[in-house]
Design a protein around this motif. Structure first.
Motif, PDB file in Angstrom:
ATOM      1  N   GLN A  81       0.688  -1.262  -0.039  1.00  0.00           N
ATOM      2  CA  GLN A  81       0.040  -0.097   0.036  1.00  0.00           C
ATOM      3  C   GLN A  81       0.914   1.309  -0.115  1.00  0.00           C
ATOM      4  OE1 GLN A  81      -2.986   0.065  -0.490  1.00  0.00           O
ATOM      5  NE2 GLN A  81      -3.492   2.313  -0.413  1.00  0.00           N
ATOM      6  N   LYS A  82       1.866   1.184   0.646  1.00  0.00           N
ATOM      7  CA  LYS A  82       2.938   2.410   0.799  1.00  0.00           C
ATOM      8  C   LYS A  82       3.575   2.562  -0.564  1.00  0.00           C
ATOM      9  CE  LYS A  82       4.032   2.088   5.597  1.00  0.00           C
ATOM     10  NZ  LYS A  82       5.179   1.886   6.516  1.00  0.00           N
ATOM     11  N   LYS A  83       3.797   1.515  -1.151  1.00  0.00           N
ATOM     12  CA  LYS A  83       4.609   1.641  -2.591  1.00  0.00           C
ATOM     13  C   LYS A  83       3.176   2.355  -3.581  1.00  0.00           C
ATOM     14  CE  LYS A  83       7.847  -1.884  -2.201  1.00  0.00           C
ATOM     15  NZ  LYS A  83       8.553  -3.062  -2.489  1.00  0.00           N
ATOM     16  N   ARG A  84       2.008   1.649  -3.544  1.00  0.00           N
ATOM     17  CA  ARG A  84       1.077   2.084  -4.548  1.00  0.00           C
ATOM     18  C   ARG A  84       0.719   3.623  -3.994  1.00  0.00           C
ATOM     19  NH1 ARG A  84      -3.322  -2.765  -4.694  1.00  0.00           N
ATOM     20  NH2 ARG A  84      -2.212  -3.944  -6.131  1.00  0.00           N
ATOM     21  N   GLU A  85       0.744   4.015  -3.042  1.00  0.00           N
ATOM     22  CA  GLU A  85       0.462   5.628  -2.486  1.00  0.00           C
ATOM     23  C   GLU A  85       1.665   6.332  -3.089  1.00  0.00           C
ATOM     24  OE1 GLU A  85       0.053   5.966   1.656  1.00  0.00           O
ATOM     25  OE2 GLU A  85      -1.718   4.839   1.949  1.00  0.00           O
ATOM     26  N   LYS A  86       2.876   5.865  -3.345  1.00  0.00           N
ATOM     27  CA  LYS A  86       3.995   6.674  -3.711  1.00  0.00           C
ATOM     28  C   LYS A  86       3.738   6.844  -5.313  1.00  0.00           C
ATOM     29  CE  LYS A  86       8.758   6.611  -4.212  1.00  0.00           C
ATOM     30  NZ  LYS A  86      10.228   5.803  -3.705  1.00  0.00           N
ATOM     31  N   GLU A  87       3.011   5.735  -5.985  1.00  0.00           N
ATOM     32  CA  GLU A  87       2.924   5.853  -7.363  1.00  0.00           C
ATOM     33  C   GLU A  87       1.652   6.832  -7.675  1.00  0.00           C
ATOM     34  OE1 GLU A  87       3.756   3.351 -10.478  1.00  0.00           O
ATOM     35  OE2 GLU A  87       5.299   4.507  -9.356  1.00  0.00           O
ATOM     36  N   LEU A  88       0.580   6.770  -6.677  1.00  0.00           N
ATOM     37  CA  LEU A  88      -0.409   7.541  -6.856  1.00  0.00           C
ATOM     38  C   LEU A  88       0.114   9.123  -6.979  1.00  0.00           C
ATOM     39  CD1 LEU A  88      -3.104   5.832  -5.071  1.00  0.00           C
ATOM     40  CD2 LEU A  88      -2.987   5.882  -7.481  1.00  0.00           C
ATOM     41  N   ASN A  89       1.032   9.255  -5.925  1.00  0.00           N
ATOM     42  CA  ASN A  89       1.491  10.734  -5.793  1.00  0.00           C
ATOM     43  C   ASN A  89       2.222  11.061  -7.087  1.00  0.00           C
ATOM     44  OD1 ASN A  89       0.695  11.782  -3.091  1.00  0.00           O
ATOM     45  ND2 ASN A  89       1.948  10.107  -2.085  1.00  0.00           N
ATOM     46  N   ARG A  90       3.017  10.192  -7.450  1.00  0.00           N
ATOM     47  CA  ARG A  90       3.686  10.534  -8.785  1.00  0.00           C
ATOM     48  C   ARG A  90       2.749  10.858  -9.995  1.00  0.00           C
ATOM     49  NH1 ARG A  90       5.415   7.896 -13.139  1.00  0.00           N
ATOM     50  NH2 ARG A  90       4.471   5.871 -12.635  1.00  0.00           N
ATOM     51  N   LEU A  91       1.682   9.935  -9.799  1.00  0.00           N
ATOM     52  CA  LEU A  91       0.695  10.275 -11.061  1.00  0.00           C
ATOM     53  C   LEU A  91       0.020  11.490 -10.861  1.00  0.00           C
ATOM     54  CD1 LEU A  91      -1.036   9.184 -13.340  1.00  0.00           C
ATOM     55  CD2 LEU A  91      -2.569   8.172 -11.637  1.00  0.00           C
ATOM     56  N   LEU A  92      -0.327  12.077  -9.553  1.00  0.00           N
ATOM     57  CA  LEU A  92      -0.845  13.535  -9.581  1.00  0.00           C
ATOM     58  C   LEU A  92      -0.115  14.454  -9.972  1.00  0.00           C
ATOM     59  CD1 LEU A  92      -2.700  12.955  -6.080  1.00  0.00           C
ATOM     60  CD2 LEU A  92      -3.895  13.045  -8.258  1.00  0.00           C
ATOM     61  N   ARG A  93       1.502  14.345  -9.651  1.00  0.00           N
ATOM     62  CA  ARG A  93       2.318  15.193 -10.260  1.00  0.00           C
ATOM     63  C   ARG A  93       2.508  15.197 -11.668  1.00  0.00           C
ATOM     64  NH1 ARG A  93       5.054  13.071  -5.739  1.00  0.00           N
ATOM     65  NH2 ARG A  93       6.764  11.830  -6.942  1.00  0.00           N
ATOM     66  N   LEU A  94       2.614  14.226 -12.035  1.00  0.00           N
ATOM     67  CA  LEU A  94       2.572  14.125 -13.641  1.00  0.00           C
ATOM     68  C   LEU A  94       1.384  14.653 -14.387  1.00  0.00           C
ATOM     69  CD1 LEU A  94       4.343  12.547 -15.768  1.00  0.00           C
ATOM     70  CD2 LEU A  94       2.993  10.611 -15.809  1.00  0.00           C
ATOM     71  N   PHE A  95       0.474  14.891 -13.859  1.00  0.00           N
ATOM     72  CA  PHE A  95      -0.915  15.479 -14.569  1.00  0.00           C
ATOM     73  C   PHE A  95      -0.329  16.920 -14.678  1.00  0.00           C
ATOM     74  CE2 PHE A  95      -3.566  12.119 -14.114  1.00  0.00           C
ATOM     75  CZ  PHE A  95      -4.393  12.027 -15.048  1.00  0.00           C
ATOM     76  N   GLU A  96       0.588  17.552 -13.741  1.00  0.00           N
ATOM     77  CA  GLU A  96       1.039  18.792 -13.811  1.00  0.00           C
ATOM     78  C   GLU A  96       1.855  18.994 -14.458  1.00  0.00           C
ATOM     79  OE1 GLU A  96      -0.721  21.258 -11.935  1.00  0.00           O
ATOM     80  OE2 GLU A  96      -1.776  19.589 -10.873  1.00  0.00           O
ATOM     81  N   GLN A  97       2.626  18.141 -15.096  1.00  0.00           N
ATOM     82  CA  GLN A  97       3.803  18.364 -16.179  1.00  0.00           C
ATOM     83  C   GLN A  97       3.116  17.834 -17.561  1.00  0.00           C
ATOM     84  OE1 GLN A  97       6.743  15.672 -14.286  1.00  0.00           O
ATOM     85  NE2 GLN A  97       6.506  16.678 -12.281  1.00  0.00           N
TER      86      GLN A  97
END
Length: 259
Positions: free
Chosen positions: A26-42
């Motif tokens: 779950q911690k690794k998945r949360e890290k991926e989801l945070n990365r996805l949210l940042r990617l939408f900004e870029q």
């Protein structure tokens, strides 16, 4: 059978191992989801390729091997001949749900402004499970066959699919659905648009027969008058309806209008 101390110890270790494994995943998945949210900004396009579906009916069709990485997806949306969904790796997005949904909606709005209707439809259908909006977007972009496929396969609305195909000038495909729905008058109208008088009249005659079977002399006469251009025959139907149906008064008025 009572559980021995040794067996109880093994079970406790197994439970702790499972709990630790799930927590680590779950911690690794949360890290991926945070990365996805940042990617939408870029880079919205790249983010969409890794976007995880929300509320999709395909999420629970079997269980795939759990992963801590978001897979790259094909965002070339084509619902025509779409294969059945296979097993899915379900992610519990938890507190990320609202943030992801907002990113998806913003991306869909952006793609609509860019007139990338298929990409916007992909977001609505595959990521948000909003199939009605997806079909509407496809129609707006002129993708009538694709929109009809969404109406049929995802919304189970064949009437809307037929209407969509008709609006797109795909008359033969629309006729096929209208016949399946027993809406033969509508099928006849489309044959008439195609200047196929033989099939048009055949469909309209079927419509008249069905209306008479339902004791609806008034509507049968309408089809005979407006579509088949046989006013004498229509007047005979209305006279019969005046004597034999519950539409007596309406049949008399229609008879007088024709005469």
């Amino acid at each position: 059978t009572p559980v021995s101390n040794e067996e109880e110890g093994v079970l406790n270790k197994l439970e702790r191992w499972i709990a630790d494994t799930i927590s680590d995943l779950q911690k690794k998945r949360e890290k991926e989801l945070n990365r996805l949210l940042r990617l939408f900004e870029q880079d919205t396009d790249e983010a969409l390729r890794y976007a995880i579906p929300l509320d999709s009916p395909d999420l629970h069709r079997g269980v795939a091997k759990p992963s801590d990485k978001l897979g790259r997806r094909n965002i070339n949306f084509n619902p025509v001949g779409r294969p059945s969904a296979g097993p899915a790796d379900f992610w519990d997005v938890g507190d990320y749900y609202n943030d992801l949904r907002k990113k998806y909606l913003d991306a869909a709005t952006l793609e609509m402004k860019r007139k990338n209707y298929k990409k916007a439809a992909y977001i609505y259908a595959e990521l948000l499970a909003d199939f009605k909006t997806a079909a509407s977007v496809l129609q707006k972009g002129g993708f009538y066959r694709e929109a009809a496929a969404v109406y049929q396969s995802r919304l189970n609305n064949k009437a809307a699919a037929a209407e969509c195909l008709k609006n797109g000038g795909l008359y033969l495909e629309a006729i096929s659905i209208y016949k399946e729905l027993l809406q033969v008058e509508e099928a006849g109208d489309l044959y008439a648009r195609m200047q196929d008088e033989v099939n048009a009249r055949d469909c309209w005659e079927q419509a008249v027969s069905r209306k008479l079977e339902q004791n609806d002399h008034l509507d049968a006469a309408r089809v005979v008058t407006k579509k088949l251009n046989e006013t004498g025959r229509a007047m005979e139907m209305l006279a019969l309806g005046w004597r034999r149906s519950h539409q007596g008064e309406a049949c008399v008025r229609a008879y007088m209008d024709i005469s």
